[in-house]
Design a protein around this motif. Structure first.
Motif, PDB file in Angstrom:
ATOM      1  N   GLU A   1       0.944  -1.377  -0.335  1.00 28.76           N
ATOM      2  CA  GLU A   1      -0.117   0.133   0.112  1.00 28.76           C
ATOM      3  C   GLU A   1       1.597   1.478   0.094  1.00 28.76           C
ATOM      4  O   GLU A   1       0.375   2.342  -0.322  1.00 28.76           O
TER       5      GLU A   1
ATOM      6  N   ARG B   1       2.005   1.253  -3.347  1.00 28.24           N
ATOM      7  CA  ARG B   1       1.029   2.345  -4.225  1.00 28.24           C
ATOM      8  C   ARG B   1       0.601   3.373  -4.207  1.00 28.24           C
ATOM      9  O   ARG B   1       0.491   4.120  -4.868  1.00 28.24           O
TER      10      ARG B   1
ATOM     11  N   PHE C   1       5.736  -6.895  -5.326  1.00 27.85           N
ATOM     12  CA  PHE C   1       4.818  -5.619  -5.893  1.00 27.85           C
ATOM     13  C   PHE C   1       4.325  -7.295  -6.816  1.00 27.85           C
ATOM     14  O   PHE C   1       2.816  -6.922  -6.520  1.00 27.85           O
TER      15      PHE C   1
ATOM     16  N   ASN D   1       0.667  -8.438  -6.385  1.00 24.21           N
ATOM     17  CA  ASN D   1      -0.019  -8.045  -7.435  1.00 24.21           C
ATOM     18  C   ASN D   1      -0.216  -8.661  -8.964  1.00 24.21           C
ATOM     19  O   ASN D   1      -2.010  -7.855  -9.472  1.00 24.21           O
TER      20      ASN D   1
ATOM     21  N   TYR E   1       1.926  -1.216 -13.158  1.00 24.67           N
ATOM     22  CA  TYR E   1       1.247  -0.178 -12.842  1.00 24.67           C
ATOM     23  C   TYR E   1       1.527   1.378 -12.187  1.00 24.67           C
ATOM     24  O   TYR E   1       0.233   2.316 -12.998  1.00 24.67           O
TER      25      TYR E   1
ATOM     26  N   GLN F   1      -1.610   4.158 -13.814  1.00 28.68           N
ATOM     27  CA  GLN F   1      -1.341   5.349 -13.200  1.00 28.68           C
ATOM     28  C   GLN F   1      -1.800   6.650 -13.770  1.00 28.68           C
ATOM     29  O   GLN F   1      -2.581   7.463 -14.136  1.00 28.68           O
TER      30      GLN F   1
ATOM     31  N   ASP G   1      -8.166   3.808  -6.761  1.00 26.93           N
ATOM     32  CA  ASP G   1      -8.191   2.977  -6.078  1.00 26.93           C
ATOM     33  C   ASP G   1      -8.456   1.531  -6.885  1.00 26.93           C
ATOM     34  O   ASP G   1      -8.370   0.417  -6.355  1.00 26.93           O
TER      35      ASP G   1
END
Length: 190
Positions: A75, A78, A115, A119, A126, A130, A188
């Motif tokens: 987290e 992220r 990660f 994930n 990722y 984003q 999220d």
């Protein structure tokens, strides 16, 4: 050693989340000292019952308390990526691996391995997802041209932005703009 008056919270992705969590802390009887993306520090040392009541309040709003240290680190990664892409003005001047190493106080290869393991995608993918979501936001607002967005997000060219955008979304930035924001995802869920 983990401080007992710190909550680690999943799915905090914006300033509104900080506001909601602050209010939930107060509702649960805590005195918030510092609330940021992913963490909340309170004055009191919470008991088990108070902690569980707060957990239930959070879950009603789509947040989760994170008790596992590995999941806290995930987290933290992220949250750092979201902050970098969506809230930092000089995001593209920063080397992602250096940024995460500094923010998480861990070797980047260890962060990357964890990660990916948890994930199923790399940190780089990722980050790209984003970044494309940020492009989608800017397109939906309609204030900037594709060229201005490419410049703002420091893409090497409009063609590079367009190629990455098409690879991720299956359409060009111009085609997406015509949708008027109907393809945006909550951060999220990216």
């Amino acid at each position: 050693m983990e401080r007992e008056n710190v909550f680690h919270i999943k799915n905090m992705v914006c300033n509104r989340c900080i506001l909601v969590v602050t209010r939930l802390l107060e509702k649960a009887g805590f005195t918030p000292l510092d609330v940021g993306l992913g963490t909340a520090v309170v004055q009191e040392k919470p008991g088990r019952e108070q902690r569980e009541a707060f957990r239930k309040l959070l879950e009603a709003y789509g947040f989760e308390l994170i008790d596992d240290s590995r999941m806290r680190l995930i987290e933290q990664i992220r949250t750092a990526v979201i902050e970098l892409v969506h809230y930092s003005e000089d995001a593209s001047k920063v080397n992602l691996s250096d940024y995460l190493r500094e923010r998480c106080h861990r070797d980047y290869s260890a962060l990357s391995k964890l990660f990916s393991e948890v994930n199923g995608i790399s940190i780089e993918k990722y980050f790209l997802a984003q970044r494309i979501e940020r492009v989608k936001e800017l397109l939906a607002y309609g204030d900037l041209t594709v060229s201005e967005i490419a410049d703002k997000l420091r893409y090497s060219s409009v063609a590079h932005l367009s190629a990455q955008f098409r690879a991720q979304t299956g359409m060009s930035p111009t085609e997406f703009r015509r949708l008027k924001g109907r393809g945006l995802k909550p951060l999220d869920e990216v």
